[in-house]
Design a protein around this motif. Structure first.
Motif, PDB file in Angstrom:
ATOM      1  N   CYS A  47     -35.093  12.719 -16.178  1.00  0.00           N
ATOM      2  CA  CYS A  47     -34.314  12.077 -15.591  1.00  0.00           C
ATOM      3  C   CYS A  47     -33.116  13.017 -15.597  1.00  0.00           C
ATOM      4  N   ILE A  48     -32.263  13.177 -14.447  1.00  0.00           N
ATOM      5  CA  ILE A  48     -31.147  13.892 -14.519  1.00  0.00           C
ATOM      6  C   ILE A  48     -29.796  13.072 -15.021  1.00  0.00           C
ATOM      7  N   PRO A  49     -28.987  13.566 -15.778  1.00  0.00           N
ATOM      8  CA  PRO A  49     -28.178  12.590 -16.474  1.00  0.00           C
ATOM      9  C   PRO A  49     -26.809  12.328 -15.548  1.00  0.00           C
ATOM     10  N   GLY A  50     -26.286  11.213 -15.421  1.00  0.00           N
ATOM     11  CA  GLY A  50     -25.353  10.701 -14.492  1.00  0.00           C
ATOM     12  C   GLY A  50     -25.798  10.524 -13.200  1.00  0.00           C
ATOM     13  N   LYS A  51     -27.073  10.783 -13.028  1.00  0.00           N
ATOM     14  CA  LYS A  51     -27.655  10.075 -11.568  1.00  0.00           C
ATOM     15  C   LYS A  51     -28.295   8.841 -11.270  1.00  0.00           C
ATOM     16  N   PHE A  52     -28.328   8.094 -12.492  1.00  0.00           N
ATOM     17  CA  PHE A  52     -28.926   6.751 -12.513  1.00  0.00           C
ATOM     18  C   PHE A  52     -27.825   5.623 -12.108  1.00  0.00           C
ATOM     19  N   LYS A  53     -28.035   4.850 -10.814  1.00  0.00           N
ATOM     20  CA  LYS A  53     -27.264   3.753 -10.563  1.00  0.00           C
ATOM     21  C   LYS A  53     -27.879   2.566 -10.392  1.00  0.00           C
ATOM     22  N   ASP A  54     -27.388   1.294 -10.921  1.00  0.00           N
ATOM     23  CA  ASP A  54     -27.982   0.128 -10.554  1.00  0.00           C
ATOM     24  C   ASP A  54     -27.255  -0.689  -9.787  1.00  0.00           C
ATOM     25  N   LEU A  65     -32.141   0.673  -6.642  1.00  0.00           N
ATOM     26  CA  LEU A  65     -31.824   1.428  -7.894  1.00  0.00           C
ATOM     27  C   LEU A  65     -31.723   2.867  -7.311  1.00  0.00           C
ATOM     28  N   HIS A  66     -31.001   3.634  -7.965  1.00  0.00           N
ATOM     29  CA  HIS A  66     -30.828   4.976  -7.512  1.00  0.00           C
ATOM     30  C   HIS A  66     -31.129   5.907  -8.949  1.00  0.00           C
ATOM     31  N   THR A  67     -31.957   6.964  -8.721  1.00  0.00           N
ATOM     32  CA  THR A  67     -32.040   7.896  -9.992  1.00  0.00           C
ATOM     33  C   THR A  67     -32.504   9.289  -9.286  1.00  0.00           C
ATOM     34  N   ALA A  68     -32.429  10.206 -10.163  1.00  0.00           N
ATOM     35  CA  ALA A  68     -32.914  11.663  -9.609  1.00  0.00           C
ATOM     36  C   ALA A  68     -33.844  12.124 -11.033  1.00  0.00           C
ATOM     37  N   ILE A  69     -34.797  12.608 -10.667  1.00  0.00           N
ATOM     38  CA  ILE A  69     -35.464  13.410 -11.657  1.00  0.00           C
ATOM     39  C   ILE A  69     -35.775  14.917 -11.501  1.00  0.00           C
ATOM     40  N   ILE A  70     -36.568  15.342 -12.375  1.00  0.00           N
ATOM     41  CA  ILE A  70     -37.005  16.936 -12.172  1.00  0.00           C
ATOM     42  C   ILE A  70     -38.346  16.597 -12.169  1.00  0.00           C
ATOM     43  N   GLY A  71     -38.876  16.631 -10.925  1.00  0.00           N
ATOM     44  CA  GLY A  71     -40.090  15.937 -10.376  1.00  0.00           C
ATOM     45  C   GLY A  71     -41.359  17.009 -10.657  1.00  0.00           C
ATOM     46  N   PRO A  72     -42.427  16.701 -10.159  1.00  0.00           N
ATOM     47  CA  PRO A  72     -43.785  17.599 -10.336  1.00  0.00           C
ATOM     48  C   PRO A  72     -43.658  19.081  -9.968  1.00  0.00           C
ATOM     49  N   THR A  73     -42.599  18.980  -8.933  1.00  0.00           N
ATOM     50  CA  THR A  73     -42.529  20.563  -8.486  1.00  0.00           C
ATOM     51  C   THR A  73     -41.402  21.254  -9.083  1.00  0.00           C
ATOM     52  N   PRO A  81     -35.276  19.063  -8.484  1.00  0.00           N
ATOM     53  CA  PRO A  81     -34.681  17.730  -8.327  1.00  0.00           C
ATOM     54  C   PRO A  81     -34.921  16.879  -7.372  1.00  0.00           C
ATOM     55  N   ILE A  82     -35.325  15.825  -7.563  1.00  0.00           N
ATOM     56  CA  ILE A  82     -35.961  14.784  -6.499  1.00  0.00           C
ATOM     57  C   ILE A  82     -35.066  13.455  -6.698  1.00  0.00           C
ATOM     58  N   GLU A  83     -34.354  13.301  -5.560  1.00  0.00           N
ATOM     59  CA  GLU A  83     -33.640  11.983  -5.332  1.00  0.00           C
ATOM     60  C   GLU A  83     -34.594  10.691  -5.084  1.00  0.00           C
ATOM     61  N   ILE A  84     -34.366   9.695  -5.783  1.00  0.00           N
ATOM     62  CA  ILE A  84     -35.378   8.538  -5.817  1.00  0.00           C
ATOM     63  C   ILE A  84     -34.564   7.151  -5.455  1.00  0.00           C
ATOM     64  N   GLN A  85     -34.759   6.331  -4.532  1.00  0.00           N
ATOM     65  CA  GLN A  85     -34.042   4.884  -4.250  1.00  0.00           C
ATOM     66  C   GLN A  85     -35.301   4.128  -4.352  1.00  0.00           C
ATOM     67  N   LEU A 141     -41.262   3.977 -15.442  1.00  0.00           N
ATOM     68  CA  LEU A 141     -42.384   4.825 -15.158  1.00  0.00           C
ATOM     69  C   LEU A 141     -42.050   6.184 -15.047  1.00  0.00           C
ATOM     70  N   PHE A 142     -41.077   6.196 -13.879  1.00  0.00           N
ATOM     71  CA  PHE A 142     -40.759   7.728 -13.323  1.00  0.00           C
ATOM     72  C   PHE A 142     -40.017   8.351 -14.616  1.00  0.00           C
ATOM     73  N   HIS A 143     -39.075   7.679 -15.315  1.00  0.00           N
ATOM     74  CA  HIS A 143     -38.158   8.069 -16.317  1.00  0.00           C
ATOM     75  C   HIS A 143     -39.224   8.620 -17.327  1.00  0.00           C
ATOM     76  N   SER A 144     -40.252   7.631 -17.734  1.00  0.00           N
ATOM     77  CA  SER A 144     -41.135   8.010 -18.926  1.00  0.00           C
ATOM     78  C   SER A 144     -41.744   9.462 -18.439  1.00  0.00           C
ATOM     79  N   LYS A 145     -42.373   9.513 -17.169  1.00  0.00           N
ATOM     80  CA  LYS A 145     -43.415  10.665 -16.955  1.00  0.00           C
ATOM     81  C   LYS A 145     -42.333  12.040 -16.525  1.00  0.00           C
TER      82      LYS A 145
END
Length: 344
Positions: free
Chosen positions: A287-294, A307-315, A318-322, A280-284
Motif C-alpha cells: 500500500c502507498i503510505p498516506g493514501k489510506f482513509k477510513d 474506504l480509500h486506499t492506493a496500492i502498487i498493483g499487479p501491473t 499505482p492503483i486507487e481503490i474505493q 486482503l489488498f494490503h496483504s497481497k
C-alpha cells in the motif's frame, strides 16, 4: 425532448405509487406558459424545464420535485405567480418553485462582486427544503450541457466560472459526486479547452493499454475476493479531464507522470466485507503510505462513506481503490438525492 407519457413512465419505473395527474398537469402548464419563448440556441424554451425534470428523474426523486423541475422558471419568466402555482399544484410545489426563483433572483442581485463562498452560504441558509437545491443544481447542469449554444462568449465564461465557484462546490457539499464531476468538466471545457483537449489526447493515446490493464487487474481482484468468499462488484473509474488537470497542477508534475488515471470501486455486501477486502489488498500488494482513509468509521461532512486506499498493483503501477457497500455507492453517486428515492 421527453414526452409527458415518457417522463411519467420513467418515474413509475422506480415509484409504483405515482399519481401521474400532477406531472401531466405540470407538463401541460409549463408547455403553455413557455409557448412563445425560445432558448439562446433558438429551440422552444420548454425543452429546458423538461430536461431538468428528466435529470431529477435520473436521481429518482419524488413527484413534487419533478413537478418543480417542470415549473421552475414559470414564476420568474412567465405570467404565472406563486398563488397560481399554489392553486393549481398545492403549497408544497409552490414553495419549491418559489425557492428556486429566489435563488435565481439572489444570483442576479449578487453580481460578480459577491464572493462565491458568501453566495453559497446564502443559498444554503435560505433554502429551507434541500429539494430546492436539487432542482437548482439540475437546472445548472442542463444549462452547462447546452452552454456552447450561448452566442455571447463572455456570458459562457461568466456562467462557467459561476458553476466552478458556486454550483460544483454545492454539489460536492451535498455528496453529489457524479454531478459535481460533470459540472466541473463542462466548466473546464469553456474556461480552458486547450488544456482539456491535451488531457483527452493523452487519455486516447493510452486507452487500449488502459482497457487491457483494467480487465487484468479486475480479474486478479475478483479472484482474490472469490477465494475468500467475498461477493463483489468491481467498477472501473476513469478520472475526468478536469480532475487529472487539477492533480497535475497540485503535484507540479507533467501529464506523462500521472499514472493513476484509472481507479477501482469495489462494491460489497456489508461493512465487515469492506474491511476484510481492505486487509486482503494490503496483504497481497504494497500500500502507498498516506493514501489510506477510513470514511466509513469517520464519514465526510457531507455523509460520504467509503474506504480509500492506493496500492502498487499487479501491473506495478499505482492503483486507487474505493471500497464500499451498495447504499454507500448510491450515496457517493447522487448524495442527498438518494434519501428522497421512492418518496412521493
Amino acid at each position: 425532448m421527453l414526452k409527458s407519457e415518457e417522463l411519467i413512465n420513467k418515474v413509475k419505473s422506480y415509484n409504483k405509487f405515482l399519481n401521474p395527474e400532477t406531472l401531466t398537469k405540470a407538463y401541460e402548464f409549463a408547455l403553455k406558459a413557455h409557448r412563445t419563448q425560445k432558448r439562446d440556441e433558438g429551440v422552444p424554451y420548454i425543452i429546458h424545464p423538461v430536461a431538468v425534470a428528466d435529470i431529477l428523474s435520473d436521481l429518482k426523486l419524488d413527484s413534487a420535485t419533478i413537478a418543480t423541475g417542470l415549473l421552475h422558471d414559470t414564476i420568474e419568466d412567465t405570467h404565472a405567480t406563486y398563488d397560481t402555482i399554489k392553486e393549481e399544484f398545492g403549497q408544497e410545489v409552490a414553495d419549491l418553485v418559489d425557492g428556486v426563483t429566489k435563488i435565481s433572483q439572489f444570483q442576479k442581485k449578487a453580481g460578480e462582486n459577491s464572493k462565491a463562498e458568501n453566495f453559497r452560504k446564502l443559498i444554503l441558509a435560505t433554502s429551507k427544503d434541500i429539494r430546492v437545491l436539487l432542482v437548482k443544481i439540475a437546472d445548472r447542469l442542463h444549462n452547462m450541457r447546452t452552454i456552447t449554444f450561448v452566442k455571447d462568449k463572455e456570458k459562457q465564461i461568466r456562467k462557467a466560472k459561476e458553476t466552478m465557484e458556486i454550483y460544483s462546490p454545492l454539489a460536492d457539499r451535498m455528496g453529489m459526486n457524479r454531478i459535481r464531476d460533470e459540472l466541473e468538466d463542462l466548466s473546464f471545457q469553456v474556461l480552458n479547452n486547450e488544456a482539456r483537449e491535451l488531457i483527452k489526447k493523452r487519455l486516447d493515446e493510452i486507452k487500449e493499454n488502459r482497457t487491457s490493464s483494467f480487465k487484468t487487474i479486475s480479474f486478479e481482484f475478483s479472484d482474490l475476493l472469490n477465494q475468500n468468499k467475498i461477493n463483489a462488484k468491481i467498477i472501473g473509474r476513469e478520472k475526468t479531464p478536469f480532475s487529472i488537470w487539477r492533480k497535475v497542477q497540485k503535484k507540479r508534475v507533467s501529464l506523462e507522470q500521472i499514472t493513476d488515471i484509472m481507479g477501482f470501486r469495489i462494491i460489497l455486501d456489508n461493512v465487515e466485507d469492506c474491511y476484510k477486502a481492505l486487509g486482503l489488498f494490503h496483504s497481497k500488494w504494497h500500500c502507498i503510505p498516506g493514501k489510506f482513509k477510513d470514511y466509513i468509521s469517520s464519514p465526510k461532512i457531507n455523509k460520504y462513506q467509503s474506504l480509500h486506499t492506493a496500492i502498487i498493483g499487479p501491473t506495478k503501477r499505482p492503483i486507487e481503490i474505493q471500497i464500499r457497500t451498495m447504499p454507500m455507492h448510491e450515496f457517493a453517486e447522487i448524495g442527498v438525492a438518494s434519501h428522497w428515492k421512492y418518496k412521493s
